[in-house]
Design an enzyme around this catalytic site. Structure first.
Site, PDB file in Angstrom:
ATOM      1  CG  ASP A  13      -1.981  -1.221   1.253  1.00 41.20           C
ATOM      2  OD1 ASP A  13      -1.864  -1.924   0.187  1.00 41.20           O
ATOM      3  OD2 ASP A  13      -2.683  -1.292   2.084  1.00 41.20           O
ATOM      4  CG  ASP A  55      -6.274  -0.258   1.183  1.00 39.04           C
ATOM      5  OD1 ASP A  55      -6.318  -1.458   1.569  1.00 39.04           O
ATOM      6  OD2 ASP A  55      -6.554   0.601   2.273  1.00 39.04           O
ATOM      7  CG  HIS A  57     -11.130   1.335   0.004  1.00 37.61           C
ATOM      8  ND1 HIS A  57     -11.126  -0.081   0.583  1.00 37.61           N
ATOM      9  CD2 HIS A  57     -10.377   1.640   0.732  1.00 37.61           C
ATOM     10  CE1 HIS A  57     -10.422  -0.269   1.493  1.00 37.61           C
ATOM     11  NE2 HIS A  57      -9.593   0.790   1.682  1.00 37.61           N
ATOM     12  CG  HIS A  74      -8.363   5.344   3.165  1.00 35.56           C
ATOM     13  ND1 HIS A  74      -9.411   5.007   3.866  1.00 35.56           N
ATOM     14  CD2 HIS A  74      -7.795   3.974   2.866  1.00 35.56           C
ATOM     15  CE1 HIS A  74      -9.350   3.741   4.234  1.00 35.56           C
ATOM     16  NE2 HIS A  74      -8.466   3.062   3.760  1.00 35.56           N
ATOM     17  CE  LYS A  99      -4.039  -4.196   1.085  1.00 34.64           C
ATOM     18  NZ  LYS A  99      -4.634  -3.206   2.143  1.00 34.64           N
ATOM     19  CB  CYS A 138      -1.947  -2.906   5.300  1.00 33.92           C
ATOM     20  SG  CYS A 138      -3.606  -2.246   5.100  1.00 33.92           S
TER      21      CYS A 138
END
Length: 192
Positions: A13, A55, A57, A74, A99, A138
């Site tokens: 990340d 990430d 999202h 975020h 993810k 993470c």
């Protein structure tokens, strides 16, 4: 410590929203980027895999405060905040792992709900060099899953930074990773 066949670098990340000025900035998070660029070069020169998790999202992800979660919005997919740090030198053939891509699921680990394990096993990977953001979320969860899946793990201490929601969270995460059998490598900032 020199990367060898059977090794992979896992960059967790290293995204704009976790860096200075980002929506969920990690203190000193920017410092991991040049460290990773050096390690990625070492791995690429040896023809070894480099993995970058992120990430990714949806805008209404349940972990966001507007949906009752603990975090500000975020790393929303396809936004500048979700992009990797511009200074991060990833090889062209880096393996990208997205993810927490659905509204109702979270994934602190790069293995959670992804094909990362299958891809690493297909490449004959047995040992992971891991670092990224954030140590206490993470990175910790990626290391926990990696150990549970049987990988040897080396945590690059110069390439991790913690959120420290509670003071000392980062140090506790490092201690937990060691307890799980991960090796914490100090001095990794010089590259392999």
């Amino acid at each position: 410590m020199t990367p060898q066949p059977g090794d992979a670098l896992v960059i967790v990340d290293a995204q704009n929203d976790f860096l200075t000025g980002g929506a969920l900035a990690v203190l000193h998070g920017d410092e991991v980027i040049p460290v990773f660029s050096r390690w990625a070069l070492q791995f690429a020169e040896r023809g070894l895999p480099v993995v970058a998790t992120r990430d990714w999202h949806p805008a209404t992800h349940y972990s966001f405060r507007a949906q009752g979660g603990p975090w500000p919005p975020h790393c929303v997919a396809d936004t500048s905040g979700a992009r990797f740090a511009p200074a991060l030198a990833l090889p062209d053939d880096a393996i990208l792992i997205s993810k927490a891509i659905t509204e109702a699921t979270d994934a602190y680990s790069g293995f959670a709900g992804t094909n990362l394990d299958a891809r690493l096993k297909a490449l004959g990977v047995r040992r992971l060099f891991v670092g990224g953001l954030a140590t206490d979320y993470c990175v910790l969860n990626t290391v926990k899953d990696a150990r549970a899946l049987g990988y040897e793990v080396i945590v690059l201490r110069d390439a991790i930074r913690a959120v420290n929601v509670k003071p000392g969270d980062g140090a506790r995460a490092e201690a937990e990773m060691e307890t799980l059998g991960a090796m914490l490598l100090t001095g990794a900032g010089r590259g392999a």
